[in-house]
Design a protein around this motif. Structure first.
Motif, PDB file in Angstrom:
ATOM      1  N   THR A   1     -10.736  26.760  -4.244  1.00  9.13           N
ATOM      2  CA  THR A   1     -10.167  27.276  -2.993  1.00  9.13           C
ATOM      3  C   THR A   1     -11.091  26.985  -1.820  1.00  9.13           C
ATOM      4  OG1 THR A   1      -9.251  29.081  -4.315  1.00  9.13           O
ATOM      5  CG2 THR A   1      -9.147  29.309  -1.894  1.00  9.13           C
ATOM      6  N   ALA A   2     -10.600  26.210  -0.852  1.00 11.74           N
ATOM      7  CA  ALA A   2     -11.374  25.907   0.360  1.00 11.74           C
ATOM      8  C   ALA A   2     -10.825  26.768   1.492  1.00 11.74           C
ATOM      9  CB  ALA A   2     -11.262  24.431   0.706  1.00 11.74           C
ATOM     10  N   ILE A   3     -11.691  27.586   2.087  1.00 15.81           N
ATOM     11  CA  ILE A   3     -11.262  28.449   3.199  1.00 15.81           C
ATOM     12  C   ILE A   3     -12.026  28.070   4.465  1.00 15.81           C
ATOM     13  CG2 ILE A   3     -10.792  30.346   1.576  1.00 15.81           C
ATOM     14  CD1 ILE A   3     -13.242  31.810   2.805  1.00 15.81           C
ATOM     15  N   THR A   4     -11.478  28.459   5.605  1.00 20.29           N
ATOM     16  CA  THR A   4     -12.164  28.185   6.867  1.00 20.29           C
ATOM     17  C   THR A   4     -13.425  29.045   6.944  1.00 20.29           C
ATOM     18  OG1 THR A   4     -10.815  29.876   7.992  1.00 20.29           O
ATOM     19  CG2 THR A   4     -10.033  27.590   8.083  1.00 20.29           C
ATOM     20  N   LYS A   5     -14.487  28.469   7.492  1.00 15.70           N
ATOM     21  CA  LYS A   5     -15.770  29.173   7.586  1.00 15.70           C
ATOM     22  C   LYS A   5     -15.639  30.425   8.455  1.00 15.70           C
ATOM     23  CE  LYS A   5     -20.636  27.927   7.974  1.00 15.70           C
ATOM     24  NZ  LYS A   5     -21.587  26.861   8.358  1.00 15.70           N
ATOM     25  N   ASP A   6     -14.776  30.361   9.479  1.00 18.16           N
ATOM     26  CA  ASP A   6     -14.609  31.514  10.389  1.00 18.16           C
ATOM     27  C   ASP A   6     -13.424  32.399  10.002  1.00 18.16           C
ATOM     28  OD1 ASP A   6     -12.480  29.908  11.132  1.00 18.16           O
ATOM     29  OD2 ASP A   6     -13.280  29.408  13.123  1.00 18.16           O
ATOM     30  N   ARG A   7     -12.780  32.096   8.873  1.00 17.49           N
ATOM     31  CA  ARG A   7     -11.626  32.878   8.348  1.00 17.49           C
ATOM     32  C   ARG A   7     -10.411  32.828   9.275  1.00 17.49           C
ATOM     33  NH1 ARG A   7     -16.018  33.128   5.363  1.00 17.49           N
ATOM     34  NH2 ARG A   7     -16.179  34.800   3.808  1.00 17.49           N
ATOM     35  N   LYS A   8     -10.413  31.897  10.230  1.00 18.87           N
ATOM     36  CA  LYS A   8      -9.198  31.717  11.040  1.00 18.87           C
ATOM     37  C   LYS A   8      -8.189  30.854  10.279  1.00 18.87           C
ATOM     38  CE  LYS A   8     -11.362  32.589  15.500  1.00 18.87           C
ATOM     39  NZ  LYS A   8     -11.616  32.090  16.874  1.00 18.87           N
ATOM     40  N   LEU A   9      -6.998  30.714  10.856  1.00 23.28           N
ATOM     41  CA  LEU A   9      -5.880  30.082  10.141  1.00 23.28           C
ATOM     42  C   LEU A   9      -6.057  28.578   9.964  1.00 23.28           C
ATOM     43  CD1 LEU A   9      -2.858  31.846  11.905  1.00 23.28           C
ATOM     44  CD2 LEU A   9      -3.763  32.324   9.611  1.00 23.28           C
ATOM     45  N   SER A  10      -5.430  28.051   8.903  1.00 22.62           N
ATOM     46  CA  SER A  10      -5.357  26.609   8.649  1.00 22.62           C
ATOM     47  C   SER A  10      -3.945  26.271   8.190  1.00 22.62           C
ATOM     48  CB  SER A  10      -6.362  26.222   7.565  1.00 22.62           C
ATOM     49  OG  SER A  10      -6.335  24.827   7.337  1.00 22.62           O
ATOM     50  N   ALA A  11      -3.425  25.144   8.663  1.00 24.34           N
ATOM     51  CA  ALA A  11      -2.082  24.701   8.246  1.00 24.34           C
ATOM     52  C   ALA A  11      -2.152  23.249   7.787  1.00 24.34           C
ATOM     53  CB  ALA A  11      -1.085  24.848   9.392  1.00 24.34           C
ATOM     54  N   GLN A  12      -1.139  22.827   7.023  1.00 23.91           N
ATOM     55  CA  GLN A  12      -1.116  21.454   6.501  1.00 23.91           C
ATOM     56  C   GLN A  12       0.319  21.010   6.221  1.00 23.91           C
ATOM     57  OE1 GLN A  12      -2.958  20.829   2.606  1.00 23.91           O
ATOM     58  NE2 GLN A  12      -3.255  18.651   3.042  1.00 23.91           N
ATOM     59  N   PHE A  13       0.575  19.729   6.489  1.00 29.60           N
ATOM     60  CA  PHE A  13       1.804  19.066   6.029  1.00 29.60           C
ATOM     61  C   PHE A  13       1.389  17.736   5.411  1.00 29.60           C
ATOM     62  CE2 PHE A  13       3.501  22.099   8.991  1.00 29.60           C
ATOM     63  CZ  PHE A  13       4.791  22.389   8.554  1.00 29.60           C
TER      64      PHE A  13
ATOM     65  N   MET B   1       0.848  -1.195   0.000  1.00 27.04           N
ATOM     66  CA  MET B   1       0.000   0.000   0.000  1.00 27.04           C
ATOM     67  C   MET B   1       0.887   1.251   0.000  1.00 27.04           C
ATOM     68  SD  MET B   1      -3.130  -1.079   2.591  1.00 27.04           S
ATOM     69  CE  MET B   1      -3.787   0.550   2.631  1.00 27.04           C
ATOM     70  N   VAL B   2       0.505   2.227  -0.806  1.00 26.84           N
ATOM     71  CA  VAL B   2       1.173   3.532  -0.813  1.00 26.84           C
ATOM     72  C   VAL B   2       0.083   4.586  -0.711  1.00 26.84           C
ATOM     73  CG1 VAL B   2       2.651   5.125  -2.089  1.00 26.84           C
ATOM     74  CG2 VAL B   2       3.084   2.667  -2.216  1.00 26.84           C
ATOM     75  N   PHE B   3       0.189   5.455   0.287  1.00 25.46           N
ATOM     76  CA  PHE B   3      -0.844   6.492   0.459  1.00 25.46           C
ATOM     77  C   PHE B   3      -0.248   7.736   1.099  1.00 25.46           C
ATOM     78  CE2 PHE B   3      -1.325   3.415   4.010  1.00 25.46           C
ATOM     79  CZ  PHE B   3      -1.161   4.239   5.117  1.00 25.46           C
ATOM     80  N   THR B   4      -1.017   8.812   1.032  1.00 24.04           N
ATOM     81  CA  THR B   4      -0.586  10.064   1.654  1.00 24.04           C
ATOM     82  C   THR B   4      -1.248  10.211   3.019  1.00 24.04           C
ATOM     83  OG1 THR B   4      -2.385  11.522   0.912  1.00 24.04           O
ATOM     84  CG2 THR B   4      -0.573  11.146  -0.647  1.00 24.04           C
ATOM     85  N   ILE B   5      -0.573  10.961   3.885  1.00 23.67           N
ATOM     86  CA  ILE B   5      -1.169  11.475   5.116  1.00 23.67           C
ATOM     87  C   ILE B   5      -0.957  12.973   5.037  1.00 23.67           C
ATOM     88  CG2 ILE B   5      -1.166  11.412   7.634  1.00 23.67           C
ATOM     89  CD1 ILE B   5       0.112   8.639   7.502  1.00 23.67           C
ATOM     90  N   GLU B   6      -2.011  13.762   5.162  1.00 24.94           N
ATOM     91  CA  GLU B   6      -1.902  15.199   4.880  1.00 24.94           C
ATOM     92  C   GLU B   6      -2.838  16.028   5.744  1.00 24.94           C
ATOM     93  OE1 GLU B   6      -3.691  16.256   0.927  1.00 24.94           O
ATOM     94  OE2 GLU B   6      -3.378  14.140   0.491  1.00 24.94           O
ATOM     95  N   PRO B   7      -2.655  15.964   7.076  1.00 21.15           N
ATOM     96  CA  PRO B   7      -3.589  16.640   7.973  1.00 21.15           C
ATOM     97  C   PRO B   7      -3.681  18.153   7.717  1.00 21.15           C
ATOM     98  CG  PRO B   7      -1.578  16.027   9.136  1.00 21.15           C
ATOM     99  CD  PRO B   7      -1.551  15.333   7.811  1.00 21.15           C
ATOM    100  N   MET B   8      -4.924  18.634   7.640  1.00 19.13           N
ATOM    101  CA  MET B   8      -5.231  20.061   7.630  1.00 19.13           C
ATOM    102  C   MET B   8      -5.815  20.384   8.999  1.00 19.13           C
ATOM    103  SD  MET B   8      -6.798  19.648   3.918  1.00 19.13           S
ATOM    104  CE  MET B   8      -6.443  17.891   4.135  1.00 19.13           C
TER     105      MET B   8
END
Ligand code: MF3
Ligand code: CO
Ligand code: CO
Length: 252
Positions: free
Chosen positions: A223-235, A200-207
């Motif tokens: 473009t997906a933005i937060t409903k409350d316009r606060k910050l979001s991060a991802q790796f 199996m090969v897959f990604t893990i990419e938490p937002m």
């Protein structure tokens, strides 16, 4: 997307390894360019040139109509931000750059969130917690374990810091196909979900979000933005399950 999880041969995993390494090198190349004053379009163009010059193709370009070569998701943008010549990065911004070169037909998918200049304390905390979420998600992967183990580890850590886990975008199987089963949620319950097997090969990419995990889709359809316009991060990393255990294909 069908239900069947394709298990890759050793030869195919080797191709995924080469794609993963190129993806990681592309982020290493872009990292020092992330400075106040640069546009997201300039990052896109540098990525496209570098990718071509290394004999690869940019998977996002034209994928389901996506118009650019990379995703650039700034501040409240959760994912799939579209590079734009009018979008100038400024001191204190955070930006996720998500790249997916195709090498010899196979995809390497990885992203990191960068600070533009000096971050606010909450931005710094969010980005650090999100990177640790990815680390813990990967550490939860075991041969014969379950996909639910991954999301449980991530959700536990994010929520313990008062942050939320995005539900509507998930990690995914990846090979000569960009997005394929299994889906890999970044929330969930230990012991639930599909069994994790060699091949199996897959990604893990938490937002991970500062406030609500709910999103709004902008009229550009991407473009997906937060409903409350606060910050979001991802790796994001692409990982392979082999006979020897878990291998991060997109490690720098
Ligand atoms: N790289 C993204 C992912 O991690 C997908 C981007 S699809 C695009 O799955 F069309 F927006 F580029
Ligand atoms: Co991905
Ligand atoms: Co990606």
């Amino acid at each position: 997307m069908g239900e069947t999880i394709t298990l890759l041969s050793k030869r195919e995993v080797e191709k995924m390894r080469r794609a993963g390494q190129l993806a990681s090198q592309l982020l290493d190349y872009l990292a020092p360019m992330v400075q106040p004053g640069i546009t997201t379009q300039a990052l896109n163009d540098a990525a496209e040139r570098w990718t071509r010059s290394h004999g690869a193709k940019s998977a996002p370009l034209g994928y389901n109509g996506f118009p650019k070569s990379i995703c650039t998701s700034v501040n409240e943008v959760i994912c799939h931000g579209i590079p734009n010549p009018k979008q100038i990065l400024k001191d204190g911004d955070i930006i996720n750059i998500d790249v997916t070169p195709i090498v010899d037909g196979y995809h390497g998918d990885t992203s990191r969130t960068f600070f533009v200049g000096t971050p606010s304390p909450v931005a710094q905390k969010l980005v650090e917690v999100t990177e640790e979420c990815l680390r813990r998600g990967i550490a939860a992967v075991t041969v014969n374990g379950k996909i639910g183990d991954i999301g449980a580890a991530i959700q536990e850590y994010a929520e313990s810091h008062g942050f939320s886990v995005v539900r509507d975008f998930v990690g995914h199987g990846i090979s000569n196909i960009f997005h394929t089963p299994p889906q890999v949620p970044h929330f969930g319950v230990r012991g639930k979900g599909k069994k994790i097997r060699p091949g199996m090969v897959f990604t893990i990419e938490p937002m991970i979000n500062e406030g609500t995990y709910e999103h709004i889709l902008l009229k550009d359809g991407w473009t997906a933005i937060t409903k409350d316009r606060k910050l979001s991060a991802q790796f994001e990393h692409t990982i392979a399950i082999t006979e020897d255990g878990v291998e991060i294909l997109t490690l720098s």
